[in-house]
Design a protein around this motif. Structure first.
Motif, mmCIF file in Angstrom:
data_model
loop_
_atom_site.group_PDB
_atom_site.id
_atom_site.type_symbol
_atom_site.label_atom_id
_atom_site.label_comp_id
_atom_site.label_asym_id
_atom_site.label_seq_id
_atom_site.Cartn_x
_atom_site.Cartn_y
_atom_site.Cartn_z
ATOM 1 N N GLY A 22 0.874 -1.015 0.131
ATOM 2 C CA GLY A 22 -0.142 -0.058 0.112
ATOM 3 C C GLY A 22 0.708 1.146 0.016
ATOM 4 N N GLY A 23 0.205 2.369 -0.330
ATOM 5 C CA GLY A 23 1.058 3.605 -0.247
ATOM 6 C C GLY A 23 0.428 4.656 -1.127
ATOM 7 N N GLY A 24 1.057 5.726 -1.091
ATOM 8 C CA GLY A 24 0.597 6.877 -2.048
ATOM 9 C C GLY A 24 1.323 8.152 -1.588
ATOM 10 N N THR B 121 4.054 26.967 16.788
ATOM 11 C CA THR B 121 4.097 28.244 16.545
ATOM 12 C C THR B 121 5.229 28.793 15.363
ATOM 13 N N ASP B 122 6.078 27.968 14.901
ATOM 14 C CA ASP B 122 7.131 28.321 14.008
ATOM 15 C C ASP B 122 6.816 27.798 12.663
ATOM 16 N N ILE B 123 5.461 27.222 12.583
ATOM 17 C CA ILE B 123 5.096 26.597 11.209
ATOM 18 C C ILE B 123 3.659 26.719 11.078
ATOM 19 N N PRO B 124 3.101 27.280 9.927
ATOM 20 C CA PRO B 124 1.623 27.601 9.653
ATOM 21 C C PRO B 124 0.927 26.454 9.721
ATOM 22 N N PRO B 125 -0.597 26.768 9.727
ATOM 23 C CA PRO B 125 -1.431 25.417 10.006
ATOM 24 C C PRO B 125 -1.247 25.055 8.445
ATOM 25 N N CYS B 126 -1.723 23.678 8.504
ATOM 26 C CA CYS B 126 -1.849 22.890 7.430
ATOM 27 C C CYS B 126 -3.179 22.257 7.042
ATOM 28 N N SER B 127 -3.483 21.674 5.838
ATOM 29 C CA SER B 127 -4.711 21.144 5.527
ATOM 30 C C SER B 127 -4.181 20.028 4.420
ATOM 31 N N LEU B 128 -4.907 19.115 4.498
ATOM 32 C CA LEU B 128 -4.688 18.037 3.223
ATOM 33 C C LEU B 128 -5.422 18.286 2.078
ATOM 34 N N LEU B 129 -4.641 18.772 1.204
ATOM 35 C CA LEU B 129 -5.185 18.708 -0.507
ATOM 36 C C LEU B 129 -5.661 17.796 -0.992
ATOM 37 N N TRP B 130 -4.656 16.746 -1.357
ATOM 38 C CA TRP B 130 -4.893 15.623 -2.068
ATOM 39 C C TRP B 130 -3.928 14.422 -1.789
ATOM 40 N N THR B 131 -4.432 13.189 -2.097
ATOM 41 C CA THR B 131 -3.736 11.862 -1.602
ATOM 42 C C THR B 131 -4.267 10.878 -2.519
ATOM 43 N N ASN B 132 -3.310 10.097 -3.309
ATOM 44 C CA ASN B 132 -3.737 8.891 -3.960
ATOM 45 C C ASN B 132 -3.552 7.561 -3.195
ATOM 46 N N TYR B 133 -3.496 7.560 -1.696
ATOM 47 C CA TYR B 133 -3.141 6.461 -1.128
ATOM 48 C C TYR B 133 -4.126 5.194 -1.509
ATOM 49 N N THR B 134 -3.541 4.350 -1.712
ATOM 50 C CA THR B 134 -4.277 3.105 -1.892
ATOM 51 C C THR B 134 -3.542 1.497 -1.253
ATOM 52 N N SER B 135 -4.554 0.665 -1.100
ATOM 53 C CA SER B 135 -3.967 -0.539 -0.517
ATOM 54 C C SER B 135 -4.469 -1.870 -0.909
ATOM 55 N N THR B 136 -3.616 -2.747 -1.004
ATOM 56 C CA THR B 136 -4.303 -4.262 -1.494
ATOM 57 C C THR B 136 -5.065 -4.620 -0.715
ATOM 58 N N SER B 137 -5.049 -4.563 0.530
ATOM 59 C CA SER B 137 -6.263 -4.873 1.507
ATOM 60 C C SER B 137 -7.581 -4.134 1.403
ATOM 61 N N PRO B 138 -8.484 -4.563 2.096
ATOM 62 C CA PRO B 138 -9.661 -3.944 2.186
ATOM 63 C C PRO B 138 -9.694 -2.492 2.796
ATOM 64 N N PHE B 139 -10.499 -1.761 2.503
ATOM 65 C CA PHE B 139 -10.080 -0.026 3.060
ATOM 66 C C PHE B 139 -10.191 -0.299 4.597
ATOM 67 N N ASP B 140 -9.267 0.430 5.360
ATOM 68 C CA ASP B 140 -9.012 0.602 6.684
ATOM 69 C C ASP B 140 -8.801 2.071 6.829
ATOM 70 N N GLU B 141 -9.891 2.581 7.444
ATOM 71 C CA GLU B 141 -9.790 3.894 7.918
ATOM 72 C C GLU B 141 -8.643 4.378 8.878
ATOM 73 N N ARG B 142 -8.325 3.505 9.835
ATOM 74 C CA ARG B 142 -7.298 3.719 10.797
ATOM 75 C C ARG B 142 -6.208 3.513 9.844
ATOM 76 N N GLU B 143 -5.821 2.976 8.936
ATOM 77 C CA GLU B 143 -4.501 2.811 8.195
ATOM 78 C C GLU B 143 -4.556 4.088 7.227
ATOM 79 N N LEU B 144 -5.487 4.704 6.859
ATOM 80 C CA LEU B 144 -5.302 5.884 6.199
ATOM 81 C C LEU B 144 -5.184 7.068 7.198
ATOM 82 N N SER B 145 -5.783 7.120 8.165
ATOM 83 C CA SER B 145 -5.556 8.113 9.244
ATOM 84 C C SER B 145 -3.872 8.199 9.723
ATOM 85 N N ASP B 146 -3.497 6.920 9.933
ATOM 86 C CA ASP B 146 -2.100 6.769 10.603
ATOM 87 C C ASP B 146 -0.993 7.043 9.489
#
Length: 291
Positions: free
Chosen positions: A186-188, A206-231
């Motif tokens: 898996g990966g992306g 305090t020295d790094i501005p806030p960030c937000s996720l713009l995009w990912t193409n993370y995939t895995s050969t196993s069934p979708f795992d929400e915890r895996e994606l979050s980690d």
């Protein structure tokens, strides 16, 4: 998923990036250029614009963003064109294109590495590995910073995350190398926007501005795992912060040659003025001698 301090084949821990390379190339006939690399996984990007655009392509409300991606070998194929479209969707939220309507901003990315794994060789159907995609994103941002001609609302930083499965489970690794690709299940790539305009959280530095996720193409050969994606996202954000720090530090190196150039220009101007004053003095002496 585990991100334990497991030593990898190159001696890195699971949450460690390869050595980052940021070089401002000063290519001719472009407004900005930069090379970015994770170890040997490197790419070169140039930025031109805002420049004139053909009337049939111009937008009355904002600049037209055109991105072209070139593989290491052969001509751009379907994969390269698809990646160019992806990069356009990643970079557009970070650019203030409305400041230059009816113009063109062109970004050209060149892969500087390539293997049979599809990392920039241009082979149809093989794709581009996540680390090289991240390298192209970061090189594009560095080139935009070098150009300074296109206003930006934030900085986009990208990194790759891979999942290595074992008998005891799976281990997430940051910035997988070429030798690790065959062992991933898996990966992306993850791209984050860092901007002071984003809402902050209590955990933000305090020295790094806030960030937000713009995009990912993370995939895995196993069934979708929400915890895996979050980690994987958490690990990727940690790596993206390291990229942001490296880009910030590189600005000082980018400004140093410019300052030296300005000093040389100032010295030249002073020499011209001094020469002019000497000429005036000689002319005055000539006049006195004639009198």
């Amino acid at each position: 998923m585990s991100t334990a301090n497991v030593l990898r084949s190159d001696g890195r821990t699971a949450d460690e990036l390869r050595a980052l390379t940021i070089v401002y190339e000063s290519l001719d006939r472009v407004d900005g250029s930069a090379r970015f690399g994770f170890g040997p996984t490197q790419s070169l990007t140039s930025v031109s614009g805002p420049i004139e655009i053909r009337p049939n392509l111009e937008s009355p409300s904002q600049a037209t963003l055109d991105i072209q991606i070139r593989p290491l070998a052969s001509v751009p194929g379907t994969d390269s064109k698809a990646l160019a479209t992806t990069l356009k969707s990643i970079l557009t939220p970070a650019l203030l294109l409305s400041h230059h309507p009816r113009t063109l901003v062109q970004i050209v990315g060149q892969a500087l590495c390539g293997t049979g794994s599809g990392s920039g060789t241009g082979s149809v159907g093989r794709g581009w590995n996540a680390s090289l995609i991240a390298s192209l994103v970061n090189a594009s941002v560095a080139a935009l910073m070098n150009a300074t001609s296109v206003p930006m609302k934030g900085i986009v930083c990208a990194v790759a995350v891979g999942l290595v499965r074992s008998a005891s489970g799976g281990v997430l690794v940051l910035d997988p190398s070429e030798s690790e690709l065959a062992h991933l299940t898996g990966g992306g790539c993850f791209a984050f926007l860092f901007s002071a305009t984003l809402p902050s959280t209590p955990t933000d530095s305090t020295d790094i501005p806030p960030c937000s996720l713009l995009w990912t193409n993370y995939t895995s050969t196993s069934p979708f795992d929400e915890r895996e994606l979050s980690d994987a996202r958490t690990l990727a954000e940690k790596g993206a912060r390291e990229v942001w720090k490296a880009l910030k530090e590189s600005v000082g190196r980018m400004e140093a040659p410019l300052k030296a150039s300005d000093d040389r220009k100032a010295s030249t101007v002073e020499d011209i003025h001094a020469a002019s004053r000497d000429t005036d003095i000689h002319e005055e002496d000539d006049v006195k001698m004639e009198v």
